[in-house]
Design an enzyme around this catalytic site. Sequence first.
Site, PDB file in Angstrom:
ATOM      1  N   GLU A  60       0.804  -1.225   0.000  1.00 16.03           N
ATOM      2  CA  GLU A  60       0.000   0.000   0.000  1.00 16.03           C
ATOM      3  C   GLU A  60       0.833   1.269   0.000  1.00 16.03           C
ATOM      4  O   GLU A  60       0.421   2.298  -0.544  1.00 16.03           O
ATOM      5  CB  GLU A  60      -0.968   0.001   1.186  1.00 16.03           C
ATOM      6  CG  GLU A  60      -2.163  -0.943   1.029  1.00 16.03           C
ATOM      7  CD  GLU A  60      -1.833  -2.407   1.269  1.00 16.03           C
ATOM      8  OE1 GLU A  60      -0.715  -2.693   1.737  1.00 16.03           O
ATOM      9  OE2 GLU A  60      -2.685  -3.265   1.005  1.00 16.03           O
ATOM     10  N   HIS A 129     -10.442  -5.718   9.759  1.00 15.91           N
ATOM     11  CA  HIS A 129     -11.023  -5.545   8.427  1.00 15.91           C
ATOM     12  C   HIS A 129     -12.408  -4.900   8.480  1.00 15.91           C
ATOM     13  O   HIS A 129     -13.152  -4.963   7.512  1.00 15.91           O
ATOM     14  CB  HIS A 129     -11.151  -6.912   7.718  1.00 15.91           C
ATOM     15  CG  HIS A 129      -9.895  -7.364   7.050  1.00 15.91           C
ATOM     16  ND1 HIS A 129      -8.708  -7.516   7.726  1.00 15.91           N
ATOM     17  CD2 HIS A 129      -9.633  -7.679   5.754  1.00 15.91           C
ATOM     18  CE1 HIS A 129      -7.780  -7.934   6.877  1.00 15.91           C
ATOM     19  NE2 HIS A 129      -8.309  -8.031   5.681  1.00 15.91           N
TER      20      HIS A 129
END
Lengths: 323, 331
Positions: A60, A129
Amino acid sequence: MAVITMREAISQAIWEEMERDEDVFIMGEEVGIWGGTYAVTRGFYDHFGGERVRDTPIAEGVIIGAANGAAMAGLRPIAELMTINFAFLAMDQIVNHSAKLRLMFGGQFKIPIVIRAVGGGGRQLGATHSQTPDAVFAHFPGLKVVSPGTPSDAKGLLKTAIRQDDPVMFIENATLYQVRGEVPDEEHLVPIGVSKVQREGHDATIVTYSKMLQKSFVAAERLSSEGIEVEIVDLRTLRPLDMGPVVQSFKKTNRAVIVEEGWKSYGVGAEIAARLYEEAFDYADAPIKRLAQKEVPLPYNHDLEQHAIPQVEDIIMAVKEVL
Amino acid sequence: MVNRTKSKRVAGELMDKDTMLDLYHEMVLVRRLEEAFETLYQEGKIGGFLHLYIGQEAVGSGVIGARQPQDRVITAYRDHGIAISCGIDPKSIVAELFGKEAGTSKGRGGSMHLGNTDLNFWGGHAIVGAHMPLATGMAMADKYRGSDAVTICLFGDGATNGGYFHEALNLSMVWDLPILWVCENNQYGMGTAVERASAVTEIRQKAEGYGMPNERVDGMDILKVYEATSKNLDLVRKNGPFFLELMTYRFRGHSIGDPERYREKEEIDMWRKDDPIGIFRKHLLSTNGLTDAVLDNIEAKAQSEIEEAIKFAEASADPSLDSLFDYVYVD
């Protein structure tokens, strides 16, 4: 007007802007051959090719960093983060670079990057998540933070985000992709930084956005059946925050409930409540109520998870408390 | 001022005499600028941190001296010398460190954020390693548009131990991007020696893991730096990423106020014998028929340019308080 899903609305926005402007491209994990983890970019790779629909490694920092660099060089990247939870791996690029580079170099260049990130809980994905950390991003001047709650707003806001020149965190909610709504057939742009009254009423004001907008609609219909008419103001953009319609509605109803999916401490509700007290203290007929996620990392167990997230019943109860 | 864009140079070609004199002037200019900053900082005229380039001048001048005008340059926070090599007027550099509106970044960036996009210098960046992904993106944009520009990304040995380095090197190979990665190995990441922070002390070996061609070169001799850069820029334009490790040494502390407990005076003295300006001067005198008088004259010129720059910056205006919110948003 066509009735389409949120997923289709977002997909159309990207497709149309990529057709319109060759400088627009999308990059991220599985956006290409896979067609997007949430199938938003299905068919894009075959149509636009691998140069404009760029699969990246699972990294990322360099996804957002390279998008920042491409933006500095004049392209208009859409960088997709598979989930907003992974934004924390790119936090330095988002916070220290997307948001600040332009100012730090005296305005010599722009950072026209759109970071699409999927957030929200309720899908039994465990604590890492399932977060809704929207307020974290809204804290930083230099970023714009957009989070739509309807297909129409999703399409119009995303198209605007891609066309304008500032860095935008575009936060989608995974449980909204199947929500259907009317979207104009013609060119459709929605301005960033404009809140909207999504339902008119006079008894109390619900201030909300994204997933909680949809839950508030359900709550409003049930309250209506009991003779209580709430007004719903959808923030749509968290930064820059448009308090105009919020204050106006509060001055009319004199009661407010702020509903967000993220945690209450230092959150969106805290900001809105403080501003209402600053700007319209004399209009309050009841203490402003904040409804938010309980202060716990979201557990996997279905019932525990749902218990931590604001539900329709909670919204109904909160409205009744301020009446 | 050195005009950095005046000649297209053929890869591998030795510098002509004028170029050598330009670069000698440039290195001295950097040295005098940094010495002046040291004094001005102690006088309280500069805020924030101050990282001096003294000792590393052959790297900046040699690498950037070999670039073509379309090639982008991006570096870390030890950026004053790189800014000069990119052709930025010392006036706007001093003005930036004084926080003035006439500074390269209008007084918003300071010492660590010099930049001038017209000269293809994309900054000074203050988060270690964070500009490496930016370089990756800029090179991707150039390739996307079919340009033959190379992005030259300079960074320290310290940056090679962090995640950004590895993510950026990997992606540059996966996407086959036109990047020349230049590690300025000055042998310390702040006060931590390479062998105390890096699993391999020969940094270029890290490029091997990504299948990237690489080379380690003496960074104190500008002729070697220039030649290696010219040759490898040409390779990058044809073949994609190259990793160049340049062995250098900073003669001053990491920043002003560094007590330098981590290295011995003898070590510093040993490296000082390899002063990059001294090496270059010796070369110019011995092989190019130049006299001390010619070089002394260049040094005097550099000194007066720095004095002028300081006068300019002292006389120039602060940004107006009304401009506080400028450049936060475009729209």
